[in-house]
Design a protein around this motif. Structure first.
Motif, PDB file in Angstrom:
ATOM      1  N   TYR A  55      36.244 -10.199  78.008  1.00  0.00           N
ATOM      2  CA  TYR A  55      35.476  -9.649  79.121  1.00  0.00           C
ATOM      3  C   TYR A  55      36.031 -10.093  80.467  1.00  0.00           C
ATOM      4  N   TYR A  58      39.599  -8.016  80.783  1.00  0.00           N
ATOM      5  CA  TYR A  58      39.554  -6.556  80.789  1.00  0.00           C
ATOM      6  C   TYR A  58      38.343  -5.968  81.513  1.00  0.00           C
ATOM      7  N   LYS A  59      37.358  -6.793  81.878  1.00  0.00           N
ATOM      8  CA  LYS A  59      36.164  -6.270  82.540  1.00  0.00           C
ATOM      9  C   LYS A  59      35.998  -6.809  83.960  1.00  0.00           C
ATOM     10  N   TYR A  60      36.096  -8.138  84.107  1.00  0.00           N
ATOM     11  CA  TYR A  60      35.785  -8.725  85.410  1.00  0.00           C
ATOM     12  C   TYR A  60      36.984  -8.747  86.355  1.00  0.00           C
TER      13      TYR A  60
END
Length: 330
Positions: A55, A58-60
């Motif tokens: 996360y 690839y997300k934050y």
């Protein structure tokens, strides 16, 4: 001087020093307990680390790239040298007629999925919960859960084989004297097909969640209801459904957070020149504008707009759920 209060009722210097020392000791004590707990559960935290790393990476971290939504971004100039345009890209969202049409397609498709696809796992869970043959129950549960593991490429491939002009369905219709139906090219069939595909692929996953919630229901409640003369429908209405209520509310709140996400892979694989008018949604529109046409800033603005709308809907739905006595998401 050493009392709790000094002149005018204000805390004395000694009292403040004592309270500060006590606070430091309590902080050190909590820190020591936290370190002890971290060491005690080190293997659990180690299992958590890969998911947490996913996360973060690839997300934050990619969220930092949202700054290009406020720029006229050029890959040759980079993040720091691209000219700043403020909210100009967001103004284009509401001025562009194509964006309005795409937004309407997205909202309509999400509405159809909430109305028709969201209740299906609940109904399946209720029916499976009523089965008394455990072997048969596990077999049915496995069969409805299996499509969840198929990729959308495989699912759309299966649908294409069955529904194309020379496919099995049209072959059966022709043998019955019915004209072949262009399921994949007719815009009127696009959204119903998308909803049916979602139901077939994802209902099993939702069913598992609701069955897990039903596993915690005390069986003595059903025995007491039978003693009171309640039939199966009354037991479902007064015991089973209330047990699912909190889970339904949480999943519904999460679903509202993705109301502008229609699923890029599924829609993109089903699009063709005949159904583009009704099938182009925000996810595919961002791809066409950002990747194919190179309008990175506008595509980033649309994506950021989606995220903000989803966040607002989640917050509003969560507050409404709490106001009506439910636990909510947080």
């Amino acid at each position: 001087m050493f009392g709790r209060s000094g002149r005018g009722g204000k805390p004395s210097l000694a009292f403040i020093i004592v309270r500060c020392k006590r606070g430091f000791r309590m902080g050190e004590s909590k820190m020591g307990k936290w370190k002890a707990r971290l060491w005690r559960d080190r293997y659990l935290f180690l299992l958590l680390f890969p998911g947490l790393l996913y996360y973060i990476v690839y997300k934050y971290i990619p969220m930092l790239g949202s700054v290009i939504a406020f720029q006229k971004y050029s890959p040759f100039l980079g993040f720091f040298d691209s000219p700043w345009v403020g909210l100009a890209n967001f103004e284009r969202i509401f001025e562009d007629a194509e964006v309005v049409r795409v937004l309407w397609n997205t909202l309509l498709l999400s509405f159809l999925q909430i109305v028709f696809a969201f209740p299906v796992p609940i109904l399946l869970a209720l029916m499976l919960n009523e089965l008394r043959n455990k072997l048969y129950k596990r077999l049915i549960q496995s069969l409805v859960y299996l499509p969840h593991f198929l990729s959308w490429v495989v699912v759309i491939g299966i649908v294409t084989i069955f529904l194309r002009s020379e496919g099995m369905v049209n072959h059966v219709l022709s043998s019955l004297g019915i004209q072949p139906i262009p399921f994949l090219n007719d815009p009127d069939y696009f959204m119903p097909l998308v909803v049916l595909e979602v139901i077939w692929k994802e209902s099993g996953w939702g069913t598992v969640i609701f069955l897990a919630a039903l596993a915690g229901v005390n069986p003595h409640l059903y025995e007491a209801a039978i003693v009171d003369g309640a039939n199966r429908w009354r037991q479902i209405w007064h015991i089973t459904l209330p047990a699912l209520r909190s889970t339904i509310v949480i999943l519904f709140i999460l679903r509202l957070g993705t109301v502008l996400d229609s699923g890029f892979e599924q829609i993109f694989l089903m699009l063709n020149p005949f159904n583009m008018e009704v099938g182009n949604v925000l996810d595919t529109y961002v791809y066409f504008k950002g990747i194919q046409q190179g309008d990175y800033s506008f595509a980033a603005a649309v994506g950021l707009f989606k995220g903000v709308v989803g966040l607002v809907l989640v917050v509003i739905a969560n507050r409404l759920a709490k106001r009506f006595g439910e636990e909510g998401l947080y």
